[in-house]
Design a protein around this motif. Structure first.
Motif, PDB file in Angstrom:
ATOM      1  N   THR A  83       0.826  -1.224   0.000  1.00  0.00           N
ATOM      2  CA  THR A  83       0.000   0.000   0.000  1.00  0.00           C
ATOM      3  C   THR A  83       0.852   1.263   0.000  1.00  0.00           C
ATOM      4  O   THR A  83       0.312   2.369  -0.019  1.00  0.00           O
ATOM      5  CB  THR A  83      -0.936   0.034   1.229  1.00  0.00           C
ATOM      6  OG1 THR A  83      -0.139  -0.157   2.401  1.00  0.00           O
ATOM      7  CG2 THR A  83      -1.984  -1.052   1.134  1.00  0.00           C
ATOM      8  N   THR A  84       2.161   1.106   0.016  1.00  0.00           N
ATOM      9  CA  THR A  84       3.048   2.265  -0.021  1.00  0.00           C
ATOM     10  C   THR A  84       3.795   2.266  -1.352  1.00  0.00           C
ATOM     11  O   THR A  84       4.432   1.272  -1.706  1.00  0.00           O
ATOM     12  CB  THR A  84       4.070   2.192   1.131  1.00  0.00           C
ATOM     13  OG1 THR A  84       3.367   2.019   2.356  1.00  0.00           O
ATOM     14  CG2 THR A  84       4.907   3.467   1.186  1.00  0.00           C
ATOM     15  N   PHE A  85       3.690   3.356  -2.061  1.00  0.00           N
ATOM     16  CA  PHE A  85       4.249   3.431  -3.412  1.00  0.00           C
ATOM     17  C   PHE A  85       5.250   4.579  -3.445  1.00  0.00           C
ATOM     18  O   PHE A  85       4.862   5.745  -3.562  1.00  0.00           O
ATOM     19  CB  PHE A  85       3.124   3.632  -4.429  1.00  0.00           C
ATOM     20  CG  PHE A  85       2.041   2.587  -4.330  1.00  0.00           C
ATOM     21  CD1 PHE A  85       2.166   1.373  -4.992  1.00  0.00           C
ATOM     22  CD2 PHE A  85       0.907   2.802  -3.548  1.00  0.00           C
ATOM     23  CE1 PHE A  85       1.182   0.397  -4.892  1.00  0.00           C
ATOM     24  CE2 PHE A  85      -0.076   1.834  -3.443  1.00  0.00           C
ATOM     25  CZ  PHE A  85       0.053   0.627  -4.106  1.00  0.00           C
ATOM     26  N   ALA A  86       6.509   4.239  -3.326  1.00  0.00           N
ATOM     27  CA  ALA A  86       7.522   5.279  -3.133  1.00  0.00           C
ATOM     28  C   ALA A  86       8.055   5.863  -4.432  1.00  0.00           C
ATOM     29  O   ALA A  86       8.482   7.015  -4.466  1.00  0.00           O
ATOM     30  CB  ALA A  86       8.687   4.718  -2.319  1.00  0.00           C
ATOM     31  N   GLU A  87       8.021   5.082  -5.492  1.00  0.00           N
ATOM     32  CA  GLU A  87       8.737   5.489  -6.708  1.00  0.00           C
ATOM     33  C   GLU A  87       7.801   6.140  -7.720  1.00  0.00           C
ATOM     34  O   GLU A  87       6.735   5.598  -8.007  1.00  0.00           O
ATOM     35  CB  GLU A  87       9.378   4.258  -7.355  1.00  0.00           C
ATOM     36  CG  GLU A  87      10.285   3.466  -6.436  1.00  0.00           C
ATOM     37  CD  GLU A  87      11.526   4.246  -6.033  1.00  0.00           C
ATOM     38  OE1 GLU A  87      11.922   5.149  -6.808  1.00  0.00           O
ATOM     39  OE2 GLU A  87      12.065   3.977  -4.953  1.00  0.00           O
ATOM     40  N   PRO A  88       8.204   7.234  -8.304  1.00  0.00           N
ATOM     41  CA  PRO A  88       7.377   7.832  -9.362  1.00  0.00           C
ATOM     42  C   PRO A  88       7.379   6.958 -10.618  1.00  0.00           C
ATOM     43  O   PRO A  88       8.429   6.410 -10.987  1.00  0.00           O
ATOM     44  CB  PRO A  88       8.052   9.184  -9.630  1.00  0.00           C
ATOM     45  CG  PRO A  88       9.442   9.038  -9.130  1.00  0.00           C
ATOM     46  CD  PRO A  88       9.428   8.008  -8.029  1.00  0.00           C
ATOM     47  N   LEU A  89       6.221   6.810 -11.231  1.00  0.00           N
ATOM     48  CA  LEU A  89       6.099   5.928 -12.399  1.00  0.00           C
ATOM     49  C   LEU A  89       6.360   6.718 -13.681  1.00  0.00           C
ATOM     50  O   LEU A  89       5.654   7.683 -13.972  1.00  0.00           O
ATOM     51  CB  LEU A  89       4.693   5.322 -12.434  1.00  0.00           C
ATOM     52  CG  LEU A  89       4.458   4.292 -13.554  1.00  0.00           C
ATOM     53  CD1 LEU A  89       5.266   3.031 -13.312  1.00  0.00           C
ATOM     54  CD2 LEU A  89       2.975   3.945 -13.660  1.00  0.00           C
ATOM     55  N   ASP A  90       7.360   6.289 -14.416  1.00  0.00           N
ATOM     56  CA  ASP A  90       7.653   6.889 -15.725  1.00  0.00           C
ATOM     57  C   ASP A  90       6.997   6.024 -16.797  1.00  0.00           C
ATOM     58  O   ASP A  90       7.451   4.908 -17.054  1.00  0.00           O
ATOM     59  CB  ASP A  90       9.172   6.929 -15.930  1.00  0.00           C
ATOM     60  CG  ASP A  90       9.534   7.351 -17.349  1.00  0.00           C
ATOM     61  OD1 ASP A  90       8.641   7.787 -18.103  1.00  0.00           O
ATOM     62  OD2 ASP A  90      10.724   7.219 -17.697  1.00  0.00           O
ATOM     63  N   PRO A  91       5.950   6.499 -17.433  1.00  0.00           N
ATOM     64  CA  PRO A  91       5.253   5.655 -18.420  1.00  0.00           C
ATOM     65  C   PRO A  91       6.176   5.163 -19.527  1.00  0.00           C
ATOM     66  O   PRO A  91       5.946   4.087 -20.086  1.00  0.00           O
ATOM     67  CB  PRO A  91       4.171   6.592 -18.979  1.00  0.00           C
ATOM     68  CG  PRO A  91       3.958   7.631 -17.922  1.00  0.00           C
ATOM     69  CD  PRO A  91       5.294   7.819 -17.266  1.00  0.00           C
ATOM     70  N   GLN A  92       7.208   5.927 -19.830  1.00  0.00           N
ATOM     71  CA  GLN A  92       8.135   5.508 -20.885  1.00  0.00           C
ATOM     72  C   GLN A  92       8.955   4.281 -20.479  1.00  0.00           C
ATOM     73  O   GLN A  92       9.550   3.623 -21.332  1.00  0.00           O
ATOM     74  CB  GLN A  92       9.100   6.652 -21.235  1.00  0.00           C
ATOM     75  CG  GLN A  92       8.403   7.925 -21.733  1.00  0.00           C
ATOM     76  CD  GLN A  92       7.812   7.786 -23.130  1.00  0.00           C
ATOM     77  OE1 GLN A  92       8.256   6.949 -23.915  1.00  0.00           O
ATOM     78  NE2 GLN A  92       6.794   8.586 -23.429  1.00  0.00           N
ATOM     79  N   ALA A  93       9.015   4.010 -19.187  1.00  0.00           N
ATOM     80  CA  ALA A  93       9.814   2.869 -18.713  1.00  0.00           C
ATOM     81  C   ALA A  93       9.028   1.567 -18.712  1.00  0.00           C
ATOM     82  O   ALA A  93       9.575   0.506 -18.396  1.00  0.00           O
ATOM     83  CB  ALA A  93      10.324   3.159 -17.301  1.00  0.00           C
ATOM     84  N   LEU A  94       7.750   1.647 -19.100  1.00  0.00           N
ATOM     85  CA  LEU A  94       6.896   0.466 -19.020  1.00  0.00           C
ATOM     86  C   LEU A  94       7.001  -0.400 -20.261  1.00  0.00           C
ATOM     87  O   LEU A  94       6.919   0.085 -21.393  1.00  0.00           O
ATOM     88  CB  LEU A  94       5.432   0.889 -18.836  1.00  0.00           C
ATOM     89  CG  LEU A  94       5.074   1.565 -17.515  1.00  0.00           C
ATOM     90  CD1 LEU A  94       3.611   1.980 -17.537  1.00  0.00           C
ATOM     91  CD2 LEU A  94       5.356   0.623 -16.348  1.00  0.00           C
ATOM     92  N   ALA A  95       7.154  -1.678 -20.018  1.00  0.00           N
ATOM     93  CA  ALA A  95       6.931  -2.693 -21.053  1.00  0.00           C
ATOM     94  C   ALA A  95       5.434  -3.009 -21.055  1.00  0.00           C
ATOM     95  O   ALA A  95       4.664  -2.458 -20.258  1.00  0.00           O
ATOM     96  CB  ALA A  95       7.746  -3.943 -20.730  1.00  0.00           C
ATOM     97  N   ALA A  96       5.004  -3.886 -21.931  1.00  0.00           N
ATOM     98  CA  ALA A  96       3.669  -4.462 -21.777  1.00  0.00           C
ATOM     99  C   ALA A  96       3.629  -5.168 -20.419  1.00  0.00           C
ATOM    100  O   ALA A  96       4.642  -5.705 -19.969  1.00  0.00           O
ATOM    101  CB  ALA A  96       3.393  -5.449 -22.903  1.00  0.00           C
ATOM    102  N   PRO A  97       2.466  -5.189 -19.757  1.00  0.00           N
ATOM    103  CA  PRO A  97       2.406  -5.895 -18.457  1.00  0.00           C
ATOM    104  C   PRO A  97       2.904  -7.339 -18.581  1.00  0.00           C
ATOM    105  O   PRO A  97       3.614  -7.828 -17.714  1.00  0.00           O
ATOM    106  CB  PRO A  97       0.921  -5.841 -18.098  1.00  0.00           C
ATOM    107  CG  PRO A  97       0.386  -4.647 -18.829  1.00  0.00           C
ATOM    108  CD  PRO A  97       1.188  -4.548 -20.107  1.00  0.00           C
ATOM    109  N   LEU A  98       2.510  -8.002 -19.643  1.00  0.00           N
ATOM    110  CA  LEU A  98       3.045  -9.328 -19.972  1.00  0.00           C
ATOM    111  C   LEU A  98       3.815  -9.154 -21.283  1.00  0.00           C
ATOM    112  O   LEU A  98       3.229  -9.148 -22.359  1.00  0.00           O
ATOM    113  CB  LEU A  98       1.883 -10.321 -20.129  1.00  0.00           C
ATOM    114  CG  LEU A  98       2.161 -11.807 -19.925  1.00  0.00           C
ATOM    115  CD1 LEU A  98       2.838 -12.093 -18.605  1.00  0.00           C
ATOM    116  CD2 LEU A  98       0.864 -12.599 -20.020  1.00  0.00           C
TER     117      LEU A  98
END
Lengths: 315, 315
Positions: free
Chosen positions: A51-66
């Motif tokens: 429930t604790t989310f420390a890191e900012p999410l960079d959408p460019q760093a995302l692969a497909a979930p699978l």
């Protein structure tokens, strides 16, 4: 629960858990989404406890979930799409009353912001906006009612298509190989309850907002599936067991009032033009074109994030 | 070089190197066949250096050489088979002059002696004897000439089919899902040079001997492919890169003189009966039936070992 995969140089990436607002992430207690799907009941409580989310999410760093899957079976569950496509291809395929489904390439799914390399713009490059589900292991012969319980995650997909190749491949009876290159997936896979009342009867009852080169192209709703995902899963599992991580697609989201809500693929608009004007006038994508696809909940959040990507010449 | 995979309780099994006479094995310096295919040039010299085979090979302990694969693309490259199948299904599909190909289930391949569970004998259970190749990574747009160099292994496959479902699925234009359950693979994958002069022009120029319930059913030769494997690979790679470990199938081995050499699937014999006698009289397989498939070199050795298995009711 909302899950994503960060690129880490390995084929399967690194599983993370995403905050409710989509802006931050936390490490998952399981290495990859495939591993989680193979041990869902045992591993999901520890994931849900984050429930604790420390890191900012960079959408460019995302692969497909699978980023790769053992199986991708794409349905075509929106009747208004099928009827228009028959116009586009000039065919009258036989309809059996059963779901339509083909097996597509699953060894790679592009991430939501990846450039998509294709060999030739003359092949009729088209996007197809879809919803999809990811299941855990489904035994052969599972009923539609039981299949609903195997839906672990809901995803949003762009099923890239090459229309100049699609009609000829259909006419062979063998279905598509060349006409269906690798698909893209929005960055966040969600458990069904994240969609609240918009996950209903095995359907994602959200508008899928599609923009081509920055202009709204369509926003049909996913509720109009003639078969729910549970029925698509049961169809797929009639003669085969489905491995954990099988992805089942809805087919191109389409509504019967397509003149009002628009379309989630270009071919469908061309089909409307053929019906209304006798000939298609909208061209397919050119290299450098962009497409954006996103669904939004009532509170404005995009549960899957957005697909926003560009078509480029394969080199 | 001859490779096999021993069951070890993991999905990918344990790679071993098989003696020239097929009777013994030695550990491979790479854990799995998939790993070897992903690093072929670096890893194959150490495999080829193995010349001492201490352990007796128990065929019952063999999984498919590649027990699961990221992609299985099956061609239909024998013209005499296609013409007979059109008779069986009562269809006249359009032929484009390009290879015919569909994408099939690849998350599991049965081993050569596994029982094959299927849900219902009324679905028209049929075997299909095929040869296949396994490639390393093939870039998008690879030519047929260049594709030949990507053929790392040759295999023998039984492409199980459910004929009552196959015709209706073809008529939808989407190709097969329910009609094509998991395939089986003979236990030994061989590098092309193991076939000597019988690997020629991208074809496996060997008779494929098929017995149904102990009686010879057919022995057509693999040389008759209208397209060689290199052409099938190039077809597959036109709009997609192929991951290492992609398996490409020949389609049902069939010769134009089918009345002399017989067939490697029941449907084809039924097609001959329809042509010759006006109606099919040979039934499909029943639970408990067995099929055996084997090819032999001039010296009598079976390079791939034998597929010898039984159909059972899924339960």
């Amino acid at each position: 629960m909302r899950l994503a995969t960060l690129r880490d140089g390995t084929p399967d990436g690194r599983l993370v858990i995403v905050s409710p607002d989509g802006g931050r992430w936390a490490p998952a207690p399981v290495g990859t989404l495939q591993q989680l799907l193979e041990q869902w009941d045992e591993a999901v409580p520890a994931c849900a406890a984050v429930t604790t989310f420390a890191e900012p999410l960079d959408p460019q760093a995302l692969a497909a979930p699978l980023p790769r899957a053992w199986q991708w079976l794409d349905g075509s569950a929106f009747d208004s799409h099928g009827a228009l496509m028959d116009q586009v291809f000039g065919i009258s395929p036989e309809r059996t009353g059963l779901p339509l489904m083909y097996q597509g390439l699953s060894d790679r799914f592009y991430g939501p912001h990846d450039d998509v390399p294709l060999p030739d713009a003359a092949l009729g490059i088209d996007f197809e906006g879809e919803f999809g589900v990811i299941v855990d292991a489904v035994p052969m012969g599972t009923s539609a009612a039981a299949a609903l319980g195997h839906v672990r995650l809901v995803v949003q997909i762009n099923d890239w298509s090459l229309r100049a190749l699609a009609g000829p491949e259909m006419k062979t009876g063998f279905g598509w190989v060349q006409a269906k290159p690798a698909c893209s997936m929005a960055g966040i896979a969600v458990t069904p309850e994240e969609l609240g009342g918009q996950w209903r009867d095995g359907r994602v009852c959200l508008d899928l907002l599609v923009d081509w080169n920055g202009d709204r192209f369509g926003a049909p709703n996913g509720a109009a599936m003639a078969f729910g995902f549970h029925e698509l899963i049961a169809h797929a599992a009639r003669t085969r067991a489905l491995p954990a991580g099988t992805i089942i697609g809805s087919g191109t989201v389409s509504n019967a009032n397509f003149r009002e809500v628009g379309s989630t693929c270009i071919a469908e608009r061309r089909g409307i033009e053929i019906v209304d004007e006798g000939a298609a006038r909208t061209g397919f994508m050119r290299f450098g074109d962009t497409v954006r696809m996103e669904a939004r909940l009532a509170d404005g959040r995009a549960p899957f994030g957005a697909i926003a990507q560009r078509v480029v010449q394969a080199g």
